[in-house]
Design a protein around this motif. Structure first.
Motif, short mmCIF file in Angstrom:
data_model
loop_
_atom_site.label_atom_id
_atom_site.label_comp_id
_atom_site.label_asym_id
_atom_site.label_seq_id
_atom_site.Cartn_x
_atom_site.Cartn_y
_atom_site.Cartn_z
N GLU A 155 41.86 -7.73 31.88
CA GLU A 155 42.54 -8.52 30.81
C GLU A 155 43.88 -8.96 31.11
N LEU A 156 44.56 -8.24 31.81
CA LEU A 156 46.01 -8.30 32.18
C LEU A 156 46.38 -8.89 33.60
N GLU A 157 45.34 -8.98 34.25
CA GLU A 157 45.40 -9.26 35.83
C GLU A 157 46.46 -10.42 35.94
N PRO A 158 46.33 -11.57 35.43
CA PRO A 158 47.24 -12.40 36.10
C PRO A 158 48.72 -12.19 35.70
N LEU A 159 49.10 -11.57 34.71
CA LEU A 159 50.38 -10.98 34.49
C LEU A 159 51.09 -9.85 35.38
N VAL A 160 50.08 -9.12 35.94
CA VAL A 160 50.30 -7.93 36.79
C VAL A 160 50.45 -8.42 38.03
N ASP A 161 49.69 -9.31 38.47
CA ASP A 161 49.87 -9.84 39.74
C ASP A 161 51.39 -10.57 39.88
N TYR A 162 51.49 -11.48 38.64
CA TYR A 162 52.71 -12.13 38.85
C TYR A 162 53.99 -10.96 38.74
N LEU A 198 54.07 -7.41 23.29
CA LEU A 198 52.99 -7.34 22.48
C LEU A 198 52.08 -8.64 22.59
N LEU A 199 51.09 -8.31 23.13
CA LEU A 199 50.47 -9.76 23.41
C LEU A 199 49.15 -9.68 22.51
N ALA A 200 48.88 -10.60 21.64
CA ALA A 200 47.84 -10.51 20.54
C ALA A 200 47.49 -9.38 20.13
N PRO A 201 48.61 -8.63 19.37
CA PRO A 201 48.47 -7.48 19.08
C PRO A 201 47.74 -7.25 17.85
N ALA A 222 46.09 -21.20 22.88
CA ALA A 222 45.54 -19.85 23.50
C ALA A 222 44.50 -19.26 22.43
N ARG A 223 43.45 -18.65 23.22
CA ARG A 223 42.65 -17.79 22.28
C ARG A 223 43.21 -16.25 22.46
N HIS A 224 42.08 -15.42 22.32
CA HIS A 224 42.42 -13.97 22.29
C HIS A 224 42.80 -13.54 23.74
N MET A 225 42.22 -13.91 24.85
CA MET A 225 42.20 -13.29 26.19
C MET A 225 43.70 -14.06 26.58
N ILE A 226 44.98 -13.86 26.17
CA ILE A 226 46.12 -14.70 26.16
C ILE A 226 46.42 -14.54 27.64
N CYS A 227 46.45 -13.78 28.16
CA CYS A 227 46.81 -13.65 29.88
C CYS A 227 46.05 -14.64 30.74
N TRP A 228 45.03 -15.05 30.25
CA TRP A 228 44.04 -16.10 31.00
C TRP A 228 44.14 -17.13 30.37
N GLY A 232 51.41 -4.31 25.83
CA GLY A 232 50.12 -3.93 25.31
C GLY A 232 49.44 -5.21 24.87
N PHE A 233 48.12 -5.09 25.17
CA PHE A 233 47.54 -6.52 24.70
C PHE A 233 46.18 -5.99 23.85
N SER A 234 46.38 -6.72 22.58
CA SER A 234 45.48 -6.28 21.47
C SER A 234 45.47 -4.73 20.93
N MET A 235 44.29 -4.19 21.26
CA MET A 235 44.57 -2.65 20.74
C MET A 235 45.66 -1.92 21.60
N GLY A 236 45.86 -2.38 22.81
CA GLY A 236 46.77 -1.92 23.87
C GLY A 236 48.25 -2.23 22.95
N GLY A 237 48.43 -3.19 22.38
CA GLY A 237 49.66 -3.49 21.62
C GLY A 237 49.96 -2.50 20.64
N MET A 238 49.00 -2.07 19.91
CA MET A 238 49.14 -1.13 19.00
C MET A 238 49.43 0.35 19.44
#
Length: 232
Positions: free
Chosen positions: A16-23, A98-101, A205-211, A76-82
């Motif tokens: 879910e976070l792959e594009p950001l992690v790669d960057y 916090l990404l789409a927390p 953007a929808r929920h999968m915001i990193c994509w 953190g993304f979604s639940m990961g944000g919390m």
């Protein structure tokens, strides 16, 4: 050394976070960790997991980073944000993203739009081409009701820590998010105690915001926030 902990969402995984992690790996020399929470990943096994186990897994990885790093950022993304909110309240996190927390959950308006598209595709015989349908059909088969209850427990638990967060925070939200209402951002803005808060909306953007289509802009935005000096 700088550490960066990224935490994925409920029923998700590091992808879910792959594009950001790669960057971040390309642009920095940070020690970057993206743990897989218990029962999560590409193959779900959530039957015997609890929200405490998800919190403890993230907490363990943060403490490992803190042992060797001068400062640690948390994304953190979604639940990961919390989960990241909980960590930021409990530990000395340098900055928080916090990404789409999932401070609040389920956007009924966007869900109704998506459901309308599903109906149209079903009537045309195109349902098997609908990516949203295929994604959630798989999740419904693999996610037990008990796990959903644990998710809600985590959200309720982590909300209690919003007013204890002091770290500078960036909140990014998509306005077309079908899971988290974009107005959640206003709730978090009121509840988070940090004096340094930045809020950015991505209109399409929808929920999968990193994509998101504008993921390069998103990546640069996050990187810029993390590296720039904060006002005293």
């Amino acid at each position: 050394m700088t550490g960066c902990l990224l935490i994925h969402g409920y029923t998700g995984g590091p992808y879910e976070l792959e594009p950001l992690v790669d960057y971040l790996k390309e642009c920095t020399d940070w020690n970057i960790k993206v743990p897989i929470l218990p029962g999560h990943g590409k193959k779900l096994s959530l039957e015997n997991t609890t929200y405490q186990s998800w919190l403890h897994a993230a907490e363990y990885r943060f403490n490992k980073l803190a042992e060797t790093c001068d400062e640690v950022y948390c994304i953190g993304f979604s639940m990961g944000g919390m989960i990241a909110v909980y960590l930021a309240a409990k530990y000395d996190i340098a900055k928080l993203v916090l990404l789409a927390p999932a401070g609040k959950f389920l956007c009924s308006r966007q869900l109704s739009r998506d459901f309308g598209v599903l109906i149209k595709d079903a009537l045309k015989g195109h349902l098997k081409r609908n990516h949203l349908y295929l994604h959630y059909k798989k999740k419904m088969r693999e996610v037990p009701i008990k796990a959903n209850l644990e998710f809600w427990k985590l959200i309720r638990f982590s909300r209690k820590f919003l007013n204890e967060v002091k770290a500078p925070v960036l909140i990014v939200q998509g306005k077309q998010d079908h899971m988290v209402p974009y107005k959640t951002v206003y709730y978090l803005d009121q509840e988070i105690a940090s004096k340094q808060k930045e809020i950015v909306f991505f209109d399409q953007a929808r929920h999968m915001i990193c994509w998101v289509d504008d993921k390069n802009i998103l990546n640069e935005l996050i990187h810029s926030f993390l590296v720039k000096p904060m006002a005293c």
